[in-house]
Motif scaffolding. Sequence first.
Motif, PDB file in Angstrom:
ATOM      1  N   THR A 194       4.155 -19.810 -21.656  1.00 23.38           N
ATOM      2  CA  THR A 194       3.685 -18.558 -21.042  1.00 23.38           C
ATOM      3  C   THR A 194       3.477 -17.483 -22.096  1.00 23.38           C
ATOM      4  O   THR A 194       2.456 -16.778 -22.089  1.00 23.38           O
ATOM      5  CB  THR A 194       4.688 -18.077 -19.987  1.00 23.38           C
TER       6      THR A 194
ATOM      7  N   PHE B 295       0.373 -18.295 -24.193  1.00 25.29           N
ATOM      8  CA  PHE B 295      -0.831 -18.049 -23.402  1.00 25.29           C
ATOM      9  C   PHE B 295      -1.108 -16.556 -23.300  1.00 25.29           C
ATOM     10  O   PHE B 295      -2.238 -16.104 -23.506  1.00 25.29           O
ATOM     11  CB  PHE B 295      -0.683 -18.669 -22.005  1.00 25.29           C
ATOM     12  N   GLN B 296      -0.063 -15.766 -23.012  1.00 26.52           N
ATOM     13  CA  GLN B 296      -0.243 -14.321 -22.902  1.00 26.52           C
ATOM     14  C   GLN B 296      -0.659 -13.713 -24.233  1.00 26.52           C
ATOM     15  O   GLN B 296      -1.525 -12.838 -24.282  1.00 26.52           O
ATOM     16  CB  GLN B 296       1.043 -13.652 -22.415  1.00 26.52           C
TER      17      GLN B 296
ATOM     18  N   VAL C  72      -4.414 -15.223 -25.068  1.00 27.57           N
ATOM     19  CA  VAL C  72      -5.518 -15.094 -24.117  1.00 27.57           C
ATOM     20  C   VAL C  72      -5.558 -13.727 -23.448  1.00 27.57           C
ATOM     21  O   VAL C  72      -6.588 -13.052 -23.478  1.00 27.57           O
ATOM     22  CB  VAL C  72      -5.432 -16.212 -23.046  1.00 27.57           C
ATOM     23  N   THR C  73      -4.466 -13.315 -22.857  1.00 26.55           N
ATOM     24  CA  THR C  73      -4.532 -12.112 -22.035  1.00 26.55           C
ATOM     25  C   THR C  73      -4.311 -10.820 -22.805  1.00 26.55           C
ATOM     26  O   THR C  73      -5.016  -9.853 -22.593  1.00 26.55           O
ATOM     27  CB  THR C  73      -3.515 -12.189 -20.881  1.00 26.55           C
ATOM     28  N   VAL C  74      -3.339 -10.770 -23.714  1.00 28.18           N
ATOM     29  CA  VAL C  74      -3.012  -9.518 -24.387  1.00 28.18           C
ATOM     30  C   VAL C  74      -4.023  -9.194 -25.483  1.00 28.18           C
ATOM     31  O   VAL C  74      -4.674  -8.165 -25.464  1.00 28.18           O
ATOM     32  CB  VAL C  74      -1.572  -9.556 -24.964  1.00 28.18           C
ATOM     33  N   SER C  75      -4.124 -10.067 -26.459  1.00 33.89           N
ATOM     34  CA  SER C  75      -5.081  -9.844 -27.551  1.00 33.89           C
ATOM     35  C   SER C  75      -5.723 -11.178 -27.905  1.00 33.89           C
ATOM     36  O   SER C  75      -5.152 -11.967 -28.649  1.00 33.89           O
ATOM     37  CB  SER C  75      -4.371  -9.240 -28.769  1.00 33.89           C
ATOM     38  N   PRO C  76      -6.903 -11.431 -27.376  1.00 32.65           N
ATOM     39  CA  PRO C  76      -7.517 -12.749 -27.515  1.00 32.65           C
ATOM     40  C   PRO C  76      -7.751 -13.194 -28.958  1.00 32.65           C
ATOM     41  O   PRO C  76      -7.630 -14.369 -29.254  1.00 32.65           O
ATOM     42  CB  PRO C  76      -8.851 -12.614 -26.791  1.00 32.65           C
TER      43      PRO C  76
ATOM     44  N   GLU D  74       4.278  -9.431 -31.124  1.00 36.26           N
ATOM     45  CA  GLU D  74       4.038 -10.684 -30.408  1.00 36.26           C
ATOM     46  C   GLU D  74       4.415 -11.882 -31.267  1.00 36.26           C
ATOM     47  O   GLU D  74       4.993 -12.855 -30.773  1.00 36.26           O
ATOM     48  CB  GLU D  74       2.571 -10.790 -29.988  1.00 36.26           C
TER      49      GLU D  74
END
Length: 150
Positions: A35, A38-39, A42-46, A53
């Motif tokens: 998770t 992936f976050q 993909v979602t936070v800073s592609p 992070e």
Amino acid sequence: MEFVGTIEKIEKRIYAALMIMLIVVLLAAILDLITLVFQALVTVSPAVVDTHEMIVLLGGFLLVLIGVELLDTIKVYFHENAIHVEIVVLLAIIAVARKVILIDPTTVSAFEYGFELMSIGVIVVGLSAGYFLIKKAGITIGPGLAEKKE
């Protein structure tokens, strides 16, 4: 002697229960790590993973690694009834490395941060010296025995 045999059977069951619980915890940690990856990607800073992070991701990876090594230690004891001390010391070194990676200097004063780093340095030197001596001697310790590998 029957009493000792009963205790050994109970001990084996306890180790088996610990292994099962640790496997459940490791599966949960891997799902959490998936998770986080992936976050982060993909979602936070592609395109770019920022420093915070990356620290969280490395901490997650090291946590799973510590769990796998701990599972291996329990598995070896379960089968051989012997503790491989070098694995335990290596596990402690990995745990300290995880702590160093996860240190956030912004949450404590400069004095506390410096003291914490010096304390960790002493622990690292001690663990490293212990690991070196254990590997050099080739010692494995089990219940009632101390053997030197030739």
